[in-house]
Structures are given as structure tokens and as C-alpha cells.
Design an enzyme around this catalytic site. Structure first.
Site, PDB file in Angstrom:
ATOM      1  N   ASP A  96       0.829  -1.207   0.000  1.00 44.71           N
ATOM      2  CA  ASP A  96       0.000   0.000   0.000  1.00 44.71           C
ATOM      3  C   ASP A  96       0.861   1.254   0.000  1.00 44.71           C
ATOM      4  O   ASP A  96       2.058   1.214   0.331  1.00 44.71           O
ATOM      5  CB  ASP A  96      -0.943   0.009   1.214  1.00 44.71           C
ATOM      6  CG  ASP A  96      -0.199   0.089   2.549  1.00 44.71           C
ATOM      7  OD1 ASP A  96       0.803  -0.637   2.718  1.00 44.71           O
ATOM      8  OD2 ASP A  96      -0.621   0.868   3.417  1.00 44.71           O
ATOM      9  N   GLU A 190       0.017  -1.165   5.567  1.00 43.16           N
ATOM     10  CA  GLU A 190       1.044  -0.746   6.538  1.00 43.16           C
ATOM     11  C   GLU A 190       0.861   0.714   6.932  1.00 43.16           C
ATOM     12  O   GLU A 190       1.051   1.096   8.087  1.00 43.16           O
ATOM     13  CB  GLU A 190       2.454  -0.940   5.946  1.00 43.16           C
ATOM     14  CG  GLU A 190       3.589  -0.774   6.953  1.00 43.16           C
ATOM     15  CD  GLU A 190       4.157   0.623   7.046  1.00 43.16           C
ATOM     16  OE1 GLU A 190       5.028   0.855   7.909  1.00 43.16           O
ATOM     17  OE2 GLU A 190       3.737   1.513   6.277  1.00 43.16           O
TER      18      GLU A 190
HETATM   19 ZN   LIG Z   1       6.708   2.334   4.259  1.00 46.89          ZN
END
Ligand SMILES: [Zn+2]
Length: 427
Positions: A96, A190
Site C-alpha cells: 500500500d 502498513e
Molecule cells: Zn513504508
């Protein structure tokens, strides 16, 4: 060998790293904070499917994309001593990108042989000025990848994804190079703090892992902040202002006074550096009747973090003491802990990364991360996971850039790390 490459190995990996990176950044994979499923956005699954195909093409085994959006694959080791397959080492990057800057429709540009001047991007008047970016000033002669100026680039962390892919593809096609079993994982979400949440550490089955999610060449990080979120609720007494004399207790005013009473010359992100922590108010929603202030508190030291929490609590109590009818509530939620607590017990994990970076001819830079990584929580979950550089910079902004030479160096470190572990692990 061109001067700006760290080794012939890096130079030979560069075209593959760059081609993969340019493919991956075109996928729109921004995560979103209000997630109701994993991954939080469908673009991450599209990239996940593409990575599954590439891992299979590279010859990895057990390649899968699970129901939560985690990609996994295995490159079997070739140094087992007959009693098994030898060590199992993990390599992790996140798919992401940050929700904090526009991230869809990324159109990367490669600026070959950077001349040290200002890089002007075609959209939105975005410029990369080396006077304001000392790391960029160091990259004369490098090939610099940027966005077109209206989006982030996505080097955080598609540089890491591309480096791991190029490194393991190289190892798969060079069976003469010694390697432990390498377990690859590409994680979702994340950037919204959920990358480790649904990571199945047991199924991953590695003794340790490395995230490639750092920045400047040479960075090796085994320390992160310890982090909590605190939500302070102030309840006042709301009365029509016309009849409020002696009755109204204004929660909004109290909340503002509490924030104003906190230290502002110290203990803030804007006045601290290196190993200093902070109390950072990030959101205030308030009416006269009820106010809610969200804070993030950070420190490398858990005892100091506890002191920052105590200071916040004392300050809130002191300010509201004059208003006995006001009600206070402080909710403190753990976010992640300094990974050093775990990594200190297994020093060979960070040592191996240091040896791999040195083997690539790079001097390791040991700087604690003023933030967290997937590795902070994975370490806590039983998978010791330090963080290695990627060659990307100015993350979460339209000025984000990456050096092709430094990305190639990181891919070469992956290859060297395999060599280090096959040496250490075979004994
Ligand atoms: Zn990162």
C-alpha cells in the site's frame, strides 16, 4: 562499471529493479484509514495478483495471495546440511501507499544521470530543489525516479517490493549462489498501521525477517518508537448561554486550555529530534458540552513514554481542577513498541544485515526510526524484523523520489543477505 553503482551485481540488477518498480507504482494502492476489510482498498489486491504471477514466473514455490491480501512465496534453500532445509529467513515489504498525498494515476518519470540541479516536474509546479534536499544533492550522476508532480511516487514501499522481487528472482536464476530458504511476504495496509495485524507469523515460519522500508542508502534500523494513542474526553455542562450564569462549564474552552498548558518548546515533534519523544495533539472535536482531543505519544524508552502519559494526565487534571463539575476521561491505547526490546536478544539478526550491507561496499547507517514499521509489531509477535534502506526519499509527498542506483544496491543487499545467512546458518 558506471561510477554511481555500488557493485557490478547492483548494476546488473538495476534494469530489473527499475522495470518492476515502474510497473508497480502505476497500481493505485493507497490504503484508507476507515478500513472495514483487509486490504482496505481493492487496488492492493490487484497489485497482489500481479506479484503472485511474477513470483511464480521467477520460480518460487507455495505462492499465494490470502483472503486478507497478504502475498507469500518461498524460494527453497540450497545449503541444507542434510538434516533439513537450513535457516528460513523472511523478506517483507508493503504494497500500500500513504493516504496522505494523492496516489492514483501515478505517472513515473526517470531523470537519467542527474546533474545536481533543480528537478522541475511537469504538473502542479512541483520542484525538487537540492538546496532543500541534502540527500538529493548527493545523487549527482544517479538516475532519479519521480512522479509527474501531482501524486506521490510510491517508492514507499514499492521500491522495497521491487528490490525483494529482483533479488529473489536473481537468486532463483543463480542456483550456484548459496542461500537459506527465503520466505517472501508483501503486506497490505502498513500505512494505516495494520500491516502486521493479520500477518500469520506461525505460517510464515521464518526465524527472523527484514523489511525493506527504510530510506537512504546504508540505513539499517533496529529501533523504532514505542507508541500510544491517547483520547482525552472533557465533559462540561451545556446550558443555553442566556441562562448560563454560574452554570455553564465549557468543555471546548477547557480542552483548549489543556492543550495550551502542555509543553510547546519541548516534547513536540517540531522541537525534538534523535532520541527525544513527544506528546502530539492531532485532532480536536468539541462543543461547549463535550470535547475530545486525540494525541499520539512517542518515545524510544518505555519509561519515558509512561512519563509523557502521566504528564498529559496531570496537566488535564490541573487545568480542570477549577471546574469540579467538569468530567475527564483519558483512554490510552497501545500502538506498537520499540523493536529493540526483541532484537537485543537476537543480535545476529541485525548483524547479518550489517554484514550484507558492508559486503555491498556500503557503510551501514544506524539511526533509530522516529516512527514504526511493520517490523515493530512483527518483532513483538515473535518474528524479529529489522528494517533496511530502499533508496526512496520524501515519502508521503508529491516530491517523493528514488535513486535507481540505490534501489539496485538494496536488491544487491538482498542477494548478499542470502549469502551471509547460508554461511551463518549452515554450521
Ligand atoms: Zn513504508
Amino acid at each position: 562499471m558506471a561510477a554511481s553503482y555500488t557493485s557490478r551485481l547492483a548494476e546488473s540488477l538495476a534494469p530489473d529493479v527499475l522495470a518492476r518498480f515502474l510497473r508497480y507504482v502505476r497500481f493505485g494502492t493507497q490504503s484508507r484509514r476507515d478500513r472495514t476489510s483487509s486490504p482496505s482498498t481493492p487496488g492492493q489486491l490487484e497489485l497482489g495478483r500481479a506479484l503472485v504471477a511474477e513470483l511464480e514466473e521467477a520460480g518460487l514455490d507455495d505462492v499465494s495471495l490470502d483472503e486478507n491480501g497478504y502475498v507469500r512465496g518461498t524460494l527453497p534453500g540450497n545449503t541444507g546440511n542434510g538434516s533439513g532445509e537450513g535457516e528460513v529467513i523472511g523478506l517483507i515489504a508493503h504494497m500500500d501507499t500513504s493516504p496522505d498525498a494523492p496516489g492514483h494515476g501515478v505517472q513515473p518519470i526517470v531523470h537519467r544521470a542527474y546533474d545536481g540541479g533543480v528537478i522541475e516536474l511537469p504538473r502542479e509546479g512541483t520542484v525538487l530543489d537540492p538546496a532543500a534536499m541534502p540527500e538529493l544533492a548527493d545523487k549527482i550522476g544517479h538516475d532519479i525516479v519521480t512522479s509527474s508532480g501531482d501524486t506521490l511516487l510510491g517508492a514507499d514501499d514499492k521500491a522495497g517490493v521491487a528490490e525483494i522481487m529482483a533479488g529473489v528472482a536473481y537468486l532463483a536464476s543463480h542456483p550456484e549462489l548459496p542461500r537459506p530458504t527465503l520466505r517472501v511476504a508483501f503486506t497490505p495496509d502498513e500505512e494505516i498501521g495494520e500491516g502486521a495485524t493479520l500477518f500469520d507469523v506461525e505460517r510464515f515460519g521464518a526465524r527472523c525477517a527484514y523489511t525493506l522500508d527504510g530510506s537512504d542508502i546504508g540505513e539499517l534500523q533496529d529501533e523504532t518508537f514505542s507508541a500510544v494513542e491517547a483520547i482525552l474526553t472533557v465533559r462540561g455542562v451545556d446550558v443555553h448561554p442566556g441562562q448560563a450564569t454560574g452554570k455553564l462549564v465549557n468543555a471546548l474552552r477547557l480542552a483548549a486550555q489543556i492543550v495550551a498548558a502542555l509543553p510547546s518548546d519541548t516534547l513536540t515533534p517540531e522541537t525534538t529530534a534523535d532520541r527525544e519523544g513527544f506528546i502530539h495533539p492531532i485532532e480536536l472535536t468539541a462543543t461547549a458540552g463535550k470535547a475530545e482531543v486525540r494525541f499520539i505519544l512517542r518515545d524510544f524508552d518505555d519509561d519515558l513514554l509512561a512519563r509523557h502519559i502521566a504528564l498529559l494526565e496531570e496537566t488535564a487534571e490541573r487545568v480542570t481542577a477549577a471546574q469540579p463539575r467538569a468530567r475527564l476521561e483519558l483512554e490510552v491505547r497501545d500502538q506498537y513498541h520499540n523493536m529493540q526490546r526483541v532484537l537485543r536478544a537476537v543480535p545476529n539478526v541485525t548483524d547479518a544485515a550489517e554484514a550484507a550491507i558492508r559486503a555491498e561496499g556500503i557503510e551501514p547507517i544506524r539511526r533509530p526510526i522516529r516512527g514504526g514499521t511493520d517490523g515493530s509489531r512483527l518483532s513483538e509477535m515473535g518474528l524479529p524484523t529489522p528494517n533496511i534502506f530502499t533508496g526512496g526519499h520524501e515519502y508521503h509527498s508529491v516530491r517523493e523520489w528514488a535513486s535507481v542506483q540505490d534501489m539496485a544496491a538494496a536488491a544487491a543487499v538482498v542477494v548478499r543477505l542470502a549469502e551471509v545467512w547460508s554461511r551463518d546458518g549452515d554450521g
